[in-house]
Write a protein that holds these residues in place. Structure first.
Motif, PDB file in Angstrom:
ATOM      1  N   CYS A   1       0.889  -1.194   0.163  1.00  0.00           N
ATOM      2  CA  CYS A   1       0.127  -0.075  -0.006  1.00  0.00           C
ATOM      3  C   CYS A   1       0.856   1.233   0.113  1.00  0.00           C
ATOM      4  O   CYS A   1       1.846   1.362   0.836  1.00  0.00           O
ATOM      5  CB  CYS A   1      -1.165  -0.021   1.100  1.00  0.00           C
ATOM      6  SG  CYS A   1      -2.022   1.372   1.107  1.00  0.00           S
ATOM      7  N   GLN A   2       0.503   2.093  -0.812  1.00  0.00           N
ATOM      8  CA  GLN A   2       1.252   3.367  -1.041  1.00  0.00           C
ATOM      9  C   GLN A   2       0.714   4.522  -1.619  1.00  0.00           C
ATOM     10  O   GLN A   2      -0.421   4.384  -2.218  1.00  0.00           O
ATOM     11  CB  GLN A   2       2.442   2.927  -2.020  1.00  0.00           C
ATOM     12  CG  GLN A   2       3.189   4.099  -2.656  1.00  0.00           C
ATOM     13  CD  GLN A   2       4.745   4.362  -2.226  1.00  0.00           C
ATOM     14  OE1 GLN A   2       4.725   4.509  -0.792  1.00  0.00           O
ATOM     15  NE2 GLN A   2       5.689   3.869  -2.950  1.00  0.00           N
ATOM     16  N   VAL A   3       1.086   5.644  -1.029  1.00  0.00           N
ATOM     17  CA  VAL A   3       0.466   6.977  -1.233  1.00  0.00           C
ATOM     18  C   VAL A   3       1.540   7.848  -2.209  1.00  0.00           C
ATOM     19  O   VAL A   3       2.462   7.834  -1.670  1.00  0.00           O
ATOM     20  CB  VAL A   3       0.058   7.866  -0.314  1.00  0.00           C
ATOM     21  CG1 VAL A   3      -0.868   8.999  -0.911  1.00  0.00           C
ATOM     22  CG2 VAL A   3      -1.133   6.973   0.235  1.00  0.00           C
TER      23      VAL A   3
ATOM     24  N   ILE B   1      -2.519   9.917  -4.928  1.00  0.00           N
ATOM     25  CA  ILE B   1      -2.946   8.689  -5.560  1.00  0.00           C
ATOM     26  C   ILE B   1      -2.507   7.532  -4.361  1.00  0.00           C
ATOM     27  O   ILE B   1      -1.503   7.283  -4.290  1.00  0.00           O
ATOM     28  CB  ILE B   1      -2.618   8.255  -6.760  1.00  0.00           C
ATOM     29  CG1 ILE B   1      -3.073   9.455  -7.747  1.00  0.00           C
ATOM     30  CG2 ILE B   1      -3.006   7.084  -7.204  1.00  0.00           C
ATOM     31  CD1 ILE B   1      -2.535   9.161  -9.059  1.00  0.00           C
ATOM     32  N   LYS B   2      -3.842   6.783  -3.817  1.00  0.00           N
ATOM     33  CA  LYS B   2      -3.212   5.766  -2.829  1.00  0.00           C
ATOM     34  C   LYS B   2      -3.635   4.409  -3.762  1.00  0.00           C
ATOM     35  O   LYS B   2      -4.622   4.360  -4.659  1.00  0.00           O
ATOM     36  CB  LYS B   2      -4.258   5.815  -1.675  1.00  0.00           C
ATOM     37  CG  LYS B   2      -4.015   4.830  -0.643  1.00  0.00           C
ATOM     38  CD  LYS B   2      -4.567   4.951   0.800  1.00  0.00           C
ATOM     39  CE  LYS B   2      -4.401   4.338   1.749  1.00  0.00           C
ATOM     40  NZ  LYS B   2      -4.998   4.689   2.980  1.00  0.00           N
ATOM     41  N   PHE B   3      -2.711   3.518  -3.709  1.00  0.00           N
ATOM     42  CA  PHE B   3      -2.818   2.238  -4.272  1.00  0.00           C
ATOM     43  C   PHE B   3      -2.549   0.931  -3.498  1.00  0.00           C
ATOM     44  O   PHE B   3      -1.761   1.058  -2.788  1.00  0.00           O
ATOM     45  CB  PHE B   3      -1.829   2.327  -5.584  1.00  0.00           C
ATOM     46  CG  PHE B   3      -2.117   2.179  -6.850  1.00  0.00           C
ATOM     47  CD1 PHE B   3      -2.578   2.909  -7.663  1.00  0.00           C
ATOM     48  CD2 PHE B   3      -2.507   0.435  -7.353  1.00  0.00           C
ATOM     49  CE1 PHE B   3      -3.131   2.588  -8.872  1.00  0.00           C
ATOM     50  CE2 PHE B   3      -3.094   0.233  -8.363  1.00  0.00           C
ATOM     51  CZ  PHE B   3      -3.322   1.272  -9.268  1.00  0.00           C
TER      52      PHE B   3
ATOM     53  N   GLU C   1      -6.649  -2.148  -5.735  1.00  0.00           N
ATOM     54  CA  GLU C   1      -7.546  -0.956  -5.266  1.00  0.00           C
ATOM     55  C   GLU C   1      -6.894   0.462  -5.474  1.00  0.00           C
ATOM     56  O   GLU C   1      -5.800   0.597  -5.342  1.00  0.00           O
ATOM     57  CB  GLU C   1      -7.982  -1.131  -3.843  1.00  0.00           C
ATOM     58  CG  GLU C   1      -8.880  -2.463  -3.838  1.00  0.00           C
ATOM     59  CD  GLU C   1      -9.508  -2.715  -2.175  1.00  0.00           C
ATOM     60  OE1 GLU C   1      -9.452  -1.468  -1.697  1.00  0.00           O
ATOM     61  OE2 GLU C   1      -9.751  -4.083  -1.902  1.00  0.00           O
ATOM     62  N   TRP C   2      -7.581   1.319  -6.028  1.00  0.00           N
ATOM     63  CA  TRP C   2      -6.984   2.642  -6.068  1.00  0.00           C
ATOM     64  C   TRP C   2      -7.903   3.941  -5.821  1.00  0.00           C
ATOM     65  O   TRP C   2      -9.246   3.926  -5.972  1.00  0.00           O
ATOM     66  CB  TRP C   2      -6.488   2.835  -7.401  1.00  0.00           C
ATOM     67  CG  TRP C   2      -7.333   2.787  -8.772  1.00  0.00           C
ATOM     68  CD1 TRP C   2      -8.065   3.803  -9.426  1.00  0.00           C
ATOM     69  CD2 TRP C   2      -7.786   1.371  -9.069  1.00  0.00           C
ATOM     70  NE1 TRP C   2      -8.893   3.263 -10.301  1.00  0.00           N
ATOM     71  CE2 TRP C   2      -8.655   2.027 -10.182  1.00  0.00           C
ATOM     72  CE3 TRP C   2      -7.566   0.232  -8.978  1.00  0.00           C
ATOM     73  CZ2 TRP C   2      -9.386   0.779 -11.121  1.00  0.00           C
ATOM     74  CZ3 TRP C   2      -8.135  -0.641 -10.021  1.00  0.00           C
ATOM     75  CH2 TRP C   2      -8.922  -0.295 -10.849  1.00  0.00           C
ATOM     76  N   GLN C   3      -7.454   4.894  -5.367  1.00  0.00           N
ATOM     77  CA  GLN C   3      -8.373   6.098  -4.874  1.00  0.00           C
ATOM     78  C   GLN C   3      -7.400   7.439  -5.047  1.00  0.00           C
ATOM     79  O   GLN C   3      -6.172   7.395  -4.354  1.00  0.00           O
ATOM     80  CB  GLN C   3      -8.834   5.709  -3.495  1.00  0.00           C
ATOM     81  CG  GLN C   3      -9.949   6.768  -2.866  1.00  0.00           C
ATOM     82  CD  GLN C   3     -10.407   6.351  -1.728  1.00  0.00           C
ATOM     83  OE1 GLN C   3      -9.674   5.764  -0.946  1.00  0.00           O
ATOM     84  NE2 GLN C   3     -11.397   7.052  -1.100  1.00  0.00           N
TER      85      GLN C   3
ATOM     86  N   HIS D   1     -13.481   5.094  -4.444  1.00  0.00           N
ATOM     87  CA  HIS D   1     -12.486   4.251  -3.939  1.00  0.00           C
ATOM     88  C   HIS D   1     -12.860   2.920  -5.130  1.00  0.00           C
ATOM     89  O   HIS D   1     -13.785   2.329  -4.918  1.00  0.00           O
ATOM     90  CB  HIS D   1     -12.577   3.535  -2.505  1.00  0.00           C
ATOM     91  CG  HIS D   1     -11.759   2.619  -1.903  1.00  0.00           C
ATOM     92  ND1 HIS D   1     -11.203   2.395  -0.725  1.00  0.00           N
ATOM     93  CD2 HIS D   1     -11.169   1.827  -2.790  1.00  0.00           C
ATOM     94  CE1 HIS D   1     -10.488   1.525  -0.564  1.00  0.00           C
ATOM     95  NE2 HIS D   1     -10.226   0.874  -1.837  1.00  0.00           N
ATOM     96  N   HIS D   2     -11.790   2.799  -5.799  1.00  0.00           N
ATOM     97  CA  HIS D   2     -12.245   1.646  -6.995  1.00  0.00           C
ATOM     98  C   HIS D   2     -11.634   0.462  -6.788  1.00  0.00           C
ATOM     99  O   HIS D   2     -10.753   0.212  -6.164  1.00  0.00           O
ATOM    100  CB  HIS D   2     -11.283   2.242  -8.109  1.00  0.00           C
ATOM    101  CG  HIS D   2     -11.791   3.411  -8.857  1.00  0.00           C
ATOM    102  ND1 HIS D   2     -12.860   3.511  -9.963  1.00  0.00           N
ATOM    103  CD2 HIS D   2     -11.602   4.652  -8.437  1.00  0.00           C
ATOM    104  CE1 HIS D   2     -12.958   4.903 -10.010  1.00  0.00           C
ATOM    105  NE2 HIS D   2     -12.337   5.577  -9.229  1.00  0.00           N
TER     106      HIS D   2
END
Lengths: 607, 607
Positions: free
Chosen positions: A502-504, A566-568, A580-582, A592-593
């Motif tokens: 998880c990373q922003v 972008i958070k992934f 997931e991405w948002q 939130h996709h």
């Protein structure tokens, strides 16, 4: 897919003759006024007009762009507004009558286009070509000023033609029948970033005024180098060319010759271009068995297998000294042999390095095994090669490997589950063994691309915005440069392996623009500094095995200088992996996709 | 759309060489065994096989039909069944690997094909070609026997190859990837009705055994006239040709030449064929304004306007004697002038009849008026002609007409609302005036057409089965002959006009078949015995202005001799007209389609 060159002239009374003249001069399309305004609303016998029958329906459709009258349906004056609306509707109706699915072109002259948008929304049987200047000369004074006030910025926006277009495009809801035609201007050459931003828009054509041409020493009409480059960028994203000139111009064929040449120089005709902007569901080589068609495309890459060969050769030379060359056997395991291209690379490398190798090919696709078996019997009859029809995670080797070689990477690096596969194959490797590749990294950035957004909307499934797609991107604007997202190292000898991530990442918009989604890329280190990359900043030249990824978001306008975080996520459960991405940003988080992999996940096992 | 000629041979060991030989002899496709059975299930290095790489993916796809092993997956013997299934699945997997979207062919040998259907359902990445004999020689003894018992009939069905195919097709739910390949047989020439029934099926190809060829006087391989006719019917519905022969046959190029010639003789290449089997929503010239493209197609009909001209000429001669020719003016009103083709027919008729006419052209489409105005100014400058931009129902004429001329008929006669329009125009007509046309009649019959059913299913809207479509039908079987449904007379001087209708018509299936819907047609009497017809029994030669109608029903198998009663309604309310249809038959009524016009209705006024 070859672009057309169109001749735009006004004051034309005889359209068929105009077409004849244009074709003689090597233009395939003409643009001119529709001239429906020569008629009153209730036509009588005596009205001057031209009948539909002067051209066949096919010619009306394919050879003519109608320019509509330059009336202001958004005028502050109610009378002018009403009159303008009457004129425009009458012209649009006549165009609809003549052109089953043709083209009308209308100019934007300022930021106010709400009434125009309403007319466009109601009349999209054919295409609307929205003509805008590439820049507004007034705008130049606003650029690069650090001390601009809020008010200054608002004012700058009001005179930025891209903003005019953007407001109209939003008002017609990204309708794919509404495209932009960008008019160049000899008084003001746009800066690079301005050109780049237009490349993310659905461009039908660019208009080149004849005044842009200069004379070379042979007195031939040519364009300056700077304009050639700008126009070349537009041609590369499939923009057509419209030459705007006056009816007495006698250099028509020179312009057409020049532009046809520029088109052929800037048009990339690779067969693979039929995939442009097509949103493909990523392959799942682990979950599905690839077919011959897919293998054949991969095997055709002119660069990838050469770099693998270099990597194996370098590793062999490092691991086995010249003295040991005749005695020491290097055991190589090929994880996923396909129809043999990597095996060929390994044998070539061994030959060039003059080192002894034994090759185990592990392949889970029984159909590929048929072809491999044949190769073992023929091409490789005198090689030390052994085929196993197995999933690498379930393979019990007769001996351990010095080198694992694999090509399990997808467009987003780990999206074909190379971490899970290579972790599962760790037991095949000697304690001092290595993996080629030994590292892979994914990259993302925010992008603007109307066409990718339109294509996502056109998909039939309800979860279209919860899927990552593989796509050959052309019409795209990189809002900011890609940054590294997730990294995987091989072999991974950690006790407890965690392949979730998880990373922003934070990006900054270089210009006002619309964000339509996230671009995804990867690079990988095969051995030492031998790399493969599809990151736009470092793309391996000539390598076409991988297209980019596109993760859609709902479109939102970004201001110049605005940051987007972008958070992934990379998520893993017992049966699958998914992303997931948002966008997590002030003032509030966006959608939130692909929560829980609702739209897209990658299976860990063949069903 | 041009058919291929394929060479089918067994015992081929080298597929690329076989393709070479076929192409040299003018075949574009080959068919042969897939030969996947040469491999055990767990292939080892030493297995004999051929690799995928002997051909490129495009060639595997476009040049090869694989015949699967003749094993019986529906055998009563469980062991044989299991073995057969293994073999067939292995072959289908190998074919899927080689062919991205290719063709495999499998033979039906009897009525039991449930397990085969299950395999087909699970493997439809490519096309399944189901090979069946056109007739079963045993069946001949059952045909035309009036005294057959129930048991006899059941027995006959069990040996009827069409029933084998029909059961399989139903079991795979009309999947469009499952097509039939019909094998001709030199020992048994099928009767006409048998051939006709096959024409309603989704035919990929017919197989012609080389034994069907005879030698003509020049010792050239030819087919008997009777076979030429039968094969011609199949070619006309776009069947491809497969020549089945043995590897030593040396007349290959003669067969190919012969069939290529037969194909070019029997293939109808009219541009309009691009519409084949396309389900079009019927035009609504009353609700919408037609465009130039549509007018142009109608105007190109070589027959229709000539017959109108004949009708007007005959009427003028009947109504005005030679003595009155110079003095008596006939007032003609053209109701719906379009871009002028009927006006031309009227002027031609007047000139040929040497009678004086005044023509009023009433046209509600303002765009067509532009073209008409131009014609009045140029072509018809010296004619007594007057244009009115009006709906005929709202037109107040300067004088009354002797003759109303109109072409308001759709594919189903009254479906473009000619009754309502002509009733509304009655006030324009003198008491002794006439209408051209004076009568129109719609016709219906039950039809079998897999492709039309498949195309209806493929439509995205939920009410696809509640719409009547305009369609150019080719692949169709007329289960029984069309019968007259609704009739309208003009002028209609009844006090209270009722244009609603309801009628039940009874049809009888000539053969076992599947009913997929109702065909719709019309004929019209212009003047006296001058007619236009698209009823298949009386179709006006060369006239292509109208395709047929197709009203879908849910598919149901009908038995030979079974009656089907079709109930059809024409309903009218204040704003629209619509049809409803239902098969009302023992043992129970079928679905009632388009209740209240839920899926399809015709607007009485332009919105």
């Amino acid at each position: 897919m070859v672009a057309y060159v169109c001749l735009l002239q006004e004051g034309i009374s005889n359209i068929p003759k105009f077409i004849e003249k244009a074709i003689e001069n090597k233009y395939s399309v003409v643009a001119t006024s529709i001239n429906a305004n020569m008629l009153p609303f209730e036509p009588q016998e005596s009205d001057p007009t031209y009948p539909a029958t002067v051209l066949g329906a096919l010619d009306w459709n394919s050879k003519v762009i109608f320019t509509l009258s330059d009336v202001n349906v958004d005028s502050p004056n109610a009378k002018l507004r009403a009159y303008a609306k009457e004129v425009l509707l009458r012209e649009a109706n006549w165009a609809e009558h003549l052109q089953h699915s043709g083209n009308v072109m209308v100019s934007l002259r300022g930021p106010q286009n709400e009434n125009l948008a309403a007319i466009v929304r109601s009349k999209t049987k054919g295409n609307w070509l929205i003509r805008v200047p590439i820049t507004n000369p007034e705008l130049a004074t606003f650029e690069h000023r650090k001390d601009a006030t809020e008010e200054d910025i608002a004012k700058a926006e009001a005179i930025d033609p891209w903003s005019w277009w953007n407001n109209l495009r939003l008002a017609v809801d990204h309708n794919p029948k509404v495209k932009v035609v960008i008019e160049l201007n000899d008084s003001d050459r746009p800066c690079k970033e301005t050109v780049r931003r237009w490349l993310g828009e659905p461009i039908e054509a660019i208009i080149i005024p004849s005044s842009l041409f200069i004379r070379n020493r042979s007195n031939y009409a040519v364009l300056k180098k700077e304009w050639q480059i700008i126009i070349g960028h537009f041609i590369a994203v499939r923009a057509n060319i419209i030459i705007s000139t006056n009816p007495n111009d006698n250099a028509l064929n020179q312009y057409a010759d020049y532009l046809n040449k520029l088109i052929s120089e800037n048009t990339d005709c690779h067969a693979i271009n039929s995939y442009e902007h097509v949103l493909e569901i990523p392959l799942q080589p682990l979950g599905d068995n690839l077919d011959t068609y897919t293998y054949e495309i991969f095997e055709a890459d002119p660069v990838k297998y050469k770099l693998y060969q270099n990597a194996v050769q370098a590793a062999l030379l490092d691991r086995v000294s010249d003295n040991e060359a005749k005695s020491k056997l290097t055991v190589i395991m090929l994880l996923g042999g396909g129809r043999g291209p990597l095996a060929r690379a390994v044998f070539n490398a061994a030959e060039l390095a003059q080192r002894k190798v034994r090759l185990y090919i592990i392949e889970k696709n029984p159909n590929a095994i048929r072809t491999l078996s044949y190769m073992v019997k023929t091409l490789w009859a005198n090689k030390d090669v052994h085929i196993f029809s197995k999933d690498m995670r379930e393979f019990n080797p007769p001996e351990l490997a010095d080198i694992l070689v694999s090509e399990l990477l997808g467009s987003f690096g780990d999206n074909e589950l190379s971490p899970e596969c290579l972790d599962g194959a760790l037991k095949l490797l000697k304690p001092d063994g290595i993996s080629i590749p030994y590292k892979s990294t994914s990259y993302i950035n925010p992008v603007m691309s109307s066409v990718l957004y339109q294509n996502t909307c056109a998909l039939p499934n309800a979860t279209a915005f919860d899927c990552g797609y593989v796509v050959l991107m052309k019409n795209i604007y990189h809002i900011d440069e890609p940054q590294a997202l997730f990294e995987f190292m091989h072999p991974n000898r950690e006790e407890k392996i965690d392949n979730t991530r998880c990373q922003v990442l934070k990006f900054t918009a270089k210009k006002n623009c619309v964000m339509h989604g996230i671009g995804g890329y990867f690079d990988t280190h095969l051995y030492k500094d031998i790399c493969l990359s599809i990151n736009p900043l470092t793309h391996t030249p000539g390598m076409f095995s991988w297209f980019s990824m596109f993760f859609p978001t709902q479109p939102r306008t970004l201001k110049e200088g605005q940051t987007v975080s972008i958070k992934f996520w990379r998520c893993v459960d017992a049966t699958k992996v998914w992303y997931e991405w948002q966008v997590v940003d002030s003032p509030e988080d966006w959608e939130h996709h692909n929560i829980c992999g609702i739209g897209y996940s990658i299976r860990l096992w063949t069903e």
